[in-house]
Write a protein that holds these residues in place. Structure first.
Motif, PDB file in Angstrom:
ATOM      1  N   LEU A  47       0.809  -1.227   0.000  1.00 51.67           N
ATOM      2  CA  LEU A  47       0.000   0.000   0.000  1.00 51.67           C
ATOM      3  C   LEU A  47       0.836   1.268   0.000  1.00 51.67           C
ATOM      4  O   LEU A  47       0.496   2.250  -0.667  1.00 51.67           O
ATOM      5  N   ALA A  48       1.933   1.283   0.756  1.00 50.85           N
ATOM      6  CA  ALA A  48       2.739   2.506   0.865  1.00 50.85           C
ATOM      7  C   ALA A  48       3.193   3.026  -0.499  1.00 50.85           C
ATOM      8  O   ALA A  48       3.140   4.240  -0.745  1.00 50.85           O
ATOM      9  N   PRO A  49       3.657   2.165  -1.430  1.00 54.00           N
ATOM     10  CA  PRO A  49       4.039   2.680  -2.749  1.00 54.00           C
ATOM     11  C   PRO A  49       2.873   3.322  -3.497  1.00 54.00           C
ATOM     12  O   PRO A  49       3.067   4.287  -4.239  1.00 54.00           O
ATOM     13  N   VAL A  50       1.649   2.796  -3.323  1.00 53.36           N
ATOM     14  CA  VAL A  50       0.471   3.387  -3.974  1.00 53.36           C
ATOM     15  C   VAL A  50       0.222   4.783  -3.428  1.00 53.36           C
ATOM     16  O   VAL A  50      -0.011   5.737  -4.187  1.00 53.36           O
ATOM     17  N   PHE A  51       0.291   4.930  -2.108  1.00 55.60           N
ATOM     18  CA  PHE A  51       0.086   6.247  -1.493  1.00 55.60           C
ATOM     19  C   PHE A  51       1.204   7.212  -1.883  1.00 55.60           C
ATOM     20  O   PHE A  51       0.958   8.394  -2.129  1.00 55.60           O
ATOM     21  N   ALA A  52       2.431   6.714  -1.933  1.00 56.89           N
ATOM     22  CA  ALA A  52       3.567   7.581  -2.275  1.00 56.89           C
ATOM     23  C   ALA A  52       3.416   8.151  -3.670  1.00 56.89           C
ATOM     24  O   ALA A  52       3.759   9.310  -3.937  1.00 56.89           O
ATOM     25  N   LYS A  53       2.890   7.351  -4.577  1.00 58.97           N
ATOM     26  CA  LYS A  53       2.778   7.773  -5.970  1.00 58.97           C
ATOM     27  C   LYS A  53       1.648   8.779  -6.175  1.00 58.97           C
ATOM     28  O   LYS A  53       1.794   9.712  -6.977  1.00 58.97           O
ATOM     29  N   ASN A  54       0.565   8.656  -5.451  1.00 61.05           N
ATOM     30  CA  ASN A  54      -0.611   9.452  -5.771  1.00 61.05           C
ATOM     31  C   ASN A  54      -1.188  10.278  -4.628  1.00 61.05           C
ATOM     32  O   ASN A  54      -2.079  11.092  -4.865  1.00 61.05           O
ATOM     33  N   CYS A  55      -0.686  10.096  -3.398  1.00 59.11           N
ATOM     34  CA  CYS A  55      -1.360  10.719  -2.262  1.00 59.11           C
ATOM     35  C   CYS A  55      -0.461  11.577  -1.376  1.00 59.11           C
ATOM     36  O   CYS A  55      -0.921  12.553  -0.777  1.00 59.11           O
ATOM     37  N   LEU A  56       0.805  11.200  -1.236  1.00 59.22           N
ATOM     38  CA  LEU A  56       1.665  11.838  -0.235  1.00 59.22           C
ATOM     39  C   LEU A  56       1.991  13.287  -0.538  1.00 59.22           C
ATOM     40  O   LEU A  56       2.406  14.025   0.359  1.00 59.22           O
ATOM     41  N   ALA A  57       1.832  13.715  -1.782  1.00 58.33           N
ATOM     42  CA  ALA A  57       2.122  15.114  -2.099  1.00 58.33           C
ATOM     43  C   ALA A  57       1.263  16.049  -1.271  1.00 58.33           C
ATOM     44  O   ALA A  57       1.682  17.162  -0.927  1.00 58.33           O
ATOM     45  N   CYS A  58       0.044  15.601  -0.927  1.00 57.71           N
ATOM     46  CA  CYS A  58      -0.872  16.448  -0.151  1.00 57.71           C
ATOM     47  C   CYS A  58      -1.173  15.895   1.237  1.00 57.71           C
ATOM     48  O   CYS A  58      -1.710  16.628   2.081  1.00 57.71           O
ATOM     49  N   HIS A  59      -0.856  14.648   1.465  1.00 61.10           N
ATOM     50  CA  HIS A  59      -1.173  14.039   2.756  1.00 61.10           C
ATOM     51  C   HIS A  59       0.109  13.489   3.378  1.00 61.10           C
ATOM     52  O   HIS A  59       0.340  12.274   3.413  1.00 61.10           O
ATOM     53  N   ASN A  60       0.961  14.409   3.857  1.00 59.14           N
ATOM     54  CA  ASN A  60       2.206  14.018   4.491  1.00 59.14           C
ATOM     55  C   ASN A  60       2.329  14.717   5.828  1.00 59.14           C
ATOM     56  O   ASN A  60       1.495  15.543   6.205  1.00 59.14           O
TER      57      ASN A  60
END
Length: 945
Positions: A47-60
C-alpha cells in the motif's frame, strides 16, 4: 512494484521532471501482486508505494490536508479531521475508500497540481481487501525498503549539473549517473575527459548488466542514479557530487603513484643519471660504475668494470635499446638492454664530453670539455664511433631536443642566448636572448615550445615559431590561487565598506531630517499649547462676565418692579454670555485634542529621531569592525607575494607528452605545472627533496629522482579519486536526491540541499575533512531544496526551493535572516554576485529576479524568457549574468538594467546547467540531451559541442 520517481508534473515540467528523475529505478522485491490474497497484503510493501505515488504530495507529515497523513501505518489509522480513515474489517465504514471511489469529488482530484492520478481498479481493490482483512500492521520482513536497482537506459544521459573550477583549469559535469572532469579551454585545446569512478558502483552496474533484457554500455560510474548536483571546493582540489541520498567527495591526486628508494644519494647537478623515454629503466653513474634500475621490477643491475675512469656523461639510445656512456679518458661504452652486456670502444681522436643527447639512428650531439658542439655517430654492430666538432657552434653549455622527431635542437650559449638549430644540418634557425645564463632548457615534443632557466630565477616559456616570450613561469600555483582569492576578498570588503560608508552618510542625513521634523513638530505643539492657553484665558474672561451678569440679574430681579425691562435685557445678555462660555469650552476641547495629537506626533518624531541617531553609532561601530577586517585582508594580500615559495628557482624543466604543460622543478623540491598556452600555473607537487633528474614518458607519467635517492612516479593527468562517501540509498543522513551542493569559501564545510518532492526541503552541513554531519538546519522549505550557495564572504547561505521561496540563512547557525518572496513558481537556481550584496534567482515562472541582499528587497524582475530558468551565474566580478532556460536559450544579461547583452546560439533542446570560467572567458552549458556546449563569452563564438 516500481519505486516512484517523484516526477513533479506542472505542465511546464520538462525541467523539474529532470530534477526528480531517478537514473536507476528502485524496485520492491515483492512476490505478491495486487491479486494476492487479502491476508497476505502488507501495508509497507503493497500500500505505501500506492500512497507515495498518488497521495503523499498532499497528505504528508509536513502538509496533512484535512489532517490526514498517509506516510505511515500509524498516521493512517489515526485518521484526519473528518474522523477515522479506515475501520478495520469494514471497508464501507471509513473515509479513505469512500473518498477514493467518489466520482463527484474523487481523491486525488482530477485537477490537482502535482500530477497525481486516480487509483486504478487493482489499487482500489488492494486497499479494500487490506481493510477487509482487518487492516493488519506492516510486516518488517516485507518492507518496501528491500530495493534493487534497474540499469539506466542508454538514451537517458542528461547533464543536470556542471561546475567550473575556481582555478580556471577544469570543468566537472554529471552525465547520467557518470561524472567527468574536463580540461578547460583556457589550459589546453585537447578535448580530454577523465571519469570519476566509484569501484563499488561499477560492481553493481556489472551485476545489472548481466541481467536478462538489460541494455546499457555503462559499466563504471560515479553514482547508481543520475548525478543531480556538483561543486568544486574553493581550492579546486576537491569535487562533490550528489545522487540519491548520497554525496561523494573526490580529491585531485597530487602525490606520487609510486615511490622507490634506490639507496643512492644523488648530486643536484643531475648530469650522471638518465631515464629511458618509456620510463622503464633508470641509469645512474657513480665514479666509474654504472647502475641500471628496472623501474617495473625494482631490480638493479650494477656494472663495475665498464669504465676505468670516472664517467662524465650518459644517454639512452631508445631506438637501439642501448645506454651510451663516456669517461674522462674519452672511452665510450654501450650497454645493451636486452642482454645487459656491454662493450667499450675508443674514438679515433681523444674526446671528453659532459652532455650527450640522442638524435636517433645512432646519431648524437654532445658538448665537450671545451664547450664545443660535437656530432657523434655510433655503429654498435661494428663497434665504431666517429665524431666531428661543429665550428659554428662554440661556447655551448647545455643541449635539448624533443627526441627523434623533426623539431629543432636548442643550445644554451655562454652569453645567455638560446640558439635554435636544424636537427638535420645544424644550421641556425633563430636566436633568443634570455635574461641571463641558461643552465637548463627543454623543447616540447611537438617542437612548438621552448623553456629556459638560469637556475637562480624562474623559468621562461618561449614560442619556437617566432621566438616570442609567452610567459615567465614564476607563479606558485597555491600562492597564486590564494593571492587571487585574497585580492577578491579585499575588493569585496572594500566594496562593502564603501556601501556602508554611503549608508552612514544617508543615515546621518536621515537623522538630520528627523531632527528637523521633530523641531517642526515641537514648534507646532508649542503653538497649539499657546492657542489652548488663549482659549483658557477667554473662558476665564467669559466666566467672569457670566458671574457679573448673574449678579446684575439678581439686582435686576430685586428691583423687578422698578425695572422689568432691565431684567429682560440682562437675561438676554446672560444667555449670550453663557453661549460664549459653551463655545469657548468647545474650542478648548478642540485645542486640547490638537495638543494631544501634537504630543503624539512629537513622541513619534522623538522616537524616530532617537532610532535614527542610534543607527549611526551602530553602523559606525560595524564599519570600524569591517575596516579592521579589511586592513587584515589587505595586509595579507600585500604580504602573500613575499612569502616563501611565492617565487621559485627553476633547476629542471620538462614538457608533458601532450605538450599542454611545462613541468618545472625548483631548488626546494617542488614541481610546478604550467600551461603552455599562457604560462599560468596549474598545480604544485611536493617531491620532498631537490630533484636531480626528471623525465616524462609517452603515457604522461613523470618520473623524478631526488637527491635523496628516491625515484617517484607521478600521473600528470592528476586523476581524481574518491575520498569520502556520505550516505547510501539504504542508509543515509540525507532524505532524498541531492539537488544542491555548495562548499563554504574556506573549504571546510559542505552544504547539502535535499528533500522529497512536495513534502519538505532540508539543508545539512558536513565537515569536508571527515564527511560527518555537523549541523542540521532542518526543514527550512516546505518543498525540495533546488539550489544552494554560500555567499562569497561565507556569512550567508542562500537556498531556493520548489516552495517558490529563496531564503537567506546565517551560515553558522542556520537561522533565517530573511525570505525573498516574489516568484510564482519553483525557484530552480540562484547566483551570488561577487560583491555579496546582490543575488539573482531564476524560476519556473520564466523570470529572473535581482535582489538587494542587505535590504532584502527586490531590485528588478527580468522577464521575457520562453521557458523555465534552469541556470544562472555571474561572470567574474562583473554585473553580467549568464542564464540558460529549458527552451535551449543561453544569454548574457546586465543585471542592473535587465538588458540582454549577448545571445549564444547553437544549443539544442532544454539547457539544464550553466557556469563560466573563473577568468570570465568561457561559458559552459549542459542539457537534457546529454550534450554540453562551450562558447567564448566575449563574442559568443561556439567552440565545442
Amino acid at each position: 512494484m516500481t519505486r516512484p520517481c517523484n516526477i513533479i508534473s506542472f505542465g511546464w515540467i520538462a525541467i523539474l521532471s529532470m530534477i526528480n528523475f531517478c537514473s536507476l529505478s528502485t524496485i520492491v522485491s515483492a512476490d505478491q501482486t495486487p491479486e494476492t490474497h487479502a491476508s497476505k497484503i502488507d501495508f509497507g510493501r503493497d500500500l505505501a508505494p500506492v500512497f507515495a505515488k498518488n497521495c503523499l504530495a498532499c497528505h504528508n507529515e509536513k502538509k496533512p490536508e484535512g489532517g490526514l497523513n498517509l506516510e505511515t501505518y500509524g498516521s493512517l489509522i489515526k485518521g484526519g479531521d473528518s474522523g477515522r480513515a479506515v475501520e478495520a474489517g469494514n471497508p464501507q465504514a471509513g473515509q479513505l475508500l469512500a473518498r477514493i471511489v467518489d466520482n463527484d469529488a474523487p481523491m486525488p482530484p482530477d485537477d490537482n497540481a502535482v500530477g497525481a492520478k486516480r487509483l486504478t481498479e487493482a489499487e482500489v481493490n488492494l486497499i479494500r481487501d487490506w481493510i477487509a482483512a482487518g487492516a493488519p500492521q506492516p510486516d518488517p520482513s516485507a518492507s518496501a525498503t528491500q530495493l534493487r536497482w534497474q540499469a539506466l537506459p542508454a538514451s537517458v544521459q542528461p547533464i543536470y549539473a556542471l561546475a567550473a573550477s575556481p582555478d580556471g583549469n577544469y570543468l566537472a559535469m554529471g552525465r547520467g549517473n557518470q561524472a567527468f572532469v574536463l580540461s578547460s579551454p583556457s589550459t589546453t585545446s585537447e578535448d580530454q575527459a577523465f571519469p570519476l569512478i566509484d569501484p563499488q558502483v561499477g560492481q553493481t552496474l556489472q551485476q545489472l548488466q548481466a541481467q536478462p533484457g538489460v541494455s546499457t554500455s555503462v559499466t563504471a560510474a560515479a553514482h547508481l542514479d543520475i548525478v543531480q548536483s556538483i561543486a568544486f571546493s574553493p581550492d579546486s582540489q576537491m569535487i562533490a557530487t550528489g545522487g540519491y541520498r548520497s554525496v561523494k567527495i573526490w580529491q585531485r591526486q597530487t602525490s606520487p603513484v609510486d615511490s622507490l628508494d634506490i639507496g643512492l644519494e644523488q648530486s643536484d647537478g643531475g648530469s650522471l643519471s638518465a631515464l629511458s623515454k618509456d620510463g622503464a629503466r633508470l641509469a645512474l653513474a657513480d665514479q666509474n660504475r654504472i647502475e641500471i634500475v628496472d623501474m617495473r621490477s625494482a631490480q638493479s643491475h650494477r656494472f663495475l668494470k665498464t669504465h676505468a675512469q670516472p664517467i662524465t656523461a650518459l644517454v639512452w639510445l631508445e631506438d637501439l635499446q642501448s645506454l651510451i656512456t663516456c669517461d674522462v679518458a674519452g672511452t665510450f661504452a654501450a650497454t645493451q638492454m636486452d642482454s645487459m652486456q656491454f662493450r667499450t670502444f675508443t674514438s679515433p681522436s681523444p674526446l671528453n664530453v659532459r652532455q650527450m643527447i640522442s638524435m636517433g639512428s645512432g646519431r648524437m650531439l654532445a658538448i665537450d670539455n671545451q664547450n664545443r658542439l660535437v656530432e657523434l655517430t655510433v655503429d654498435l654492430t661494428a663497434g665504431n664511433l666517429a665524431w666531428t666538432a661543429i665550428p659554428n657552434h662554440q661556447q655551448v653549455i647545455a643541449l635539448a631536443t624533443n627526441g627523434p622527431g623533426d623539431g629543432p635542437v636548442a643550445m644554451a650559449m655562454e652569453n645567455g642566448v638560446c640558439r635554435l638549430v636544424s636537427r638535420h644540418d645544424l644550421a641556425t634557425i633563430r636566436e633568443i636572448s634570455t635574461t641571463g645564463p641558461i643552465t637548463c632548457l627543454a623543447i616540447s615534443p611537438n617542437g612548438q615550445w621552448l623553456a629556459t632557466s638560469s637556475g637562480v630565477d624562474a623559468a621562461q616559456l618561449w614560442k619556437v615559431e617566432d621566438g616570442s616570450l609567452v610567459a615567465r613561469m614564476d607563479k606558485d600555483y597555491l600562492h597564486s590561487q590564494k593571492t587571487k582569492e585574497s585580492e577578491r576578498s579585499v575588493a569585496r570588503q572594500k566594496a562593502m565598506l564603501d556601501r556602508m560608508s554611503a549608508s552612514l552618510a544617508e543615515l546621518q542625513k536621515a537623522a538630520e531630517a528627523e531632527t528637523a521634523a521633530r523641531d517642526k513638530v515641537q514648534e507646532a505643539r508649542n503653538k497649539a499649547a499657546e492657542e489652548l492657553a488663549a482659549k483658557e484665558a477667554a473662558i476665564t474672561t467669559a466666566t467672569q462676565a457670566v458671574t457679573e451678569a448673574q449678579t446684575a440679574k439678581a439686582q435686576a430681579e430685586a428691583a423687578l418692579a422698578e425695572a422689568m425691562k432691565l431684567v429682560e435685557t440682562r437675561k438676554a445678555e446672560l444667555e449670550a454670555k453663557e453661549k460664549a462660555v459653551s463655545e469657548a469650552a468647545n474650542q478648548k476641547n478642540t485645542a486640547m485634542e490638537e495638543l494631544a495629537k501634537r504630543d503624539q506626533a512629537l513622541a513619534t518624531a522623538k522616537d524616530a529621531t532617537e532610532r535614527a541617531l542610534a543607527r549611526v553609532p551602530e553602523l559606525q561601530q560595524k564599519i570600524a569592525g569591517e575596516t579592521t577586517k579589511f586592513e587584515a585582508l589587505n595586509q595579507e594580500a600585500q604580504t602573500l607575494p613575499q612569502q616563501p615559495h611565492a617565487k621559485h628557482q627553476a633547476v629542471r624543466i620538462e614538457f608533458s607528452a601532450d605538450n599542454s604543460r611545462a613541468v618545472v622543478a625548483d631548488r626546494s623540491g617542488y614541481l610546478h605545472l604550467f600551461s603552455t598556452r599562457d604560462g599560468s600555473p596549474e598545480a604544485k607537487l611536493n617531491a620532498d627533496s631537490a630533484v636531480a633528474l626528471m623525465s616524462i614518458n609517452n603515457s604522461g607519467n613523470l618520473t623524478t629522482l631526488t637527491t635523496g635517492g628516491i625515484i617517484q612516479t607521478w600521473d600528470l593527468h592528476l586523476p581524481w579519486a574518491l575520498k569520502t562517501t556520505i550516505g547510501s540509498f539504504d542508509n543515509s543522513p540525507l532524505s532524498d536526491r541531492i539537488t544542491a551542493l555548495s562548499f563554504s569559501p574556506d573549504g571546510t564545510r559542505l552544504a547539502i540541499g535535499s528533500g522529497p518532492a512536495s513534502r519538505f526541503g532540508e539543508i545539512k552541513i558536513v565537515q569536508v575533512a571527515d564527511g560527518q554531519v555537523t549541523a542540521d538546519f532542518g526543514q527550512l522549505h516546505s518543498d525540495s531544496v533546488l539550489a544552494l550557495r554560500f555567499s562569497p564572504d561565507g556569512r550567508l547561505l542562500a537556498s531556493a526551493g520548489a516552495d517558490k521561496l529563496c531564503r537567506l540563512l546565517d551560515a553558522q547557525t542556520g537561522q533565517v535572516v530573511s525570505s525573498l518572496e516574489g516568484h510564482t513558481h519553483h525557484v530552480l537556481t540562484l547566483a551570488w554576485k561577487d560583491d555579496g550584496a546582490t543575488l539573482a534567482t531564476g524560476s519556473a515562472d520564466n523570470s529572473v529576479k535581482i535582489w538587494n541582499v542587505e535590504a532584502s528587497t527586490q531590485i528588478r524582475t527580468i522577464a521575457g524568457f520562453k521557458k523555465e530558468i534552469t541556470g544562472l551565474t555571474f561572470v567574474g566580478q562583473s554585473d553580467h549574468l549568464a542564464a540558460v532556460d529549458a527552451a535551449g536559450t543561453a544569454q548574457l544579461i546586465e543585471a542592473t538594467s535587465g538588458k540582454q547583452l549577448r545571445a549564444y546560439a547553437g544549443a539544442t533542446g532544454a539547457l539544464t546547467a550553466v557556469d563560466v570560467s573563473s577568468d570570465g572567458k568561457y561559458l559552459f552549458a549542459g542539457g537534457q540531451s546529454g550534450k554540453n556546449w562551450i562558447w567564448q563569452v566575449e563574442d559568443a563564438k561556439l567552440l565545442k559541442q
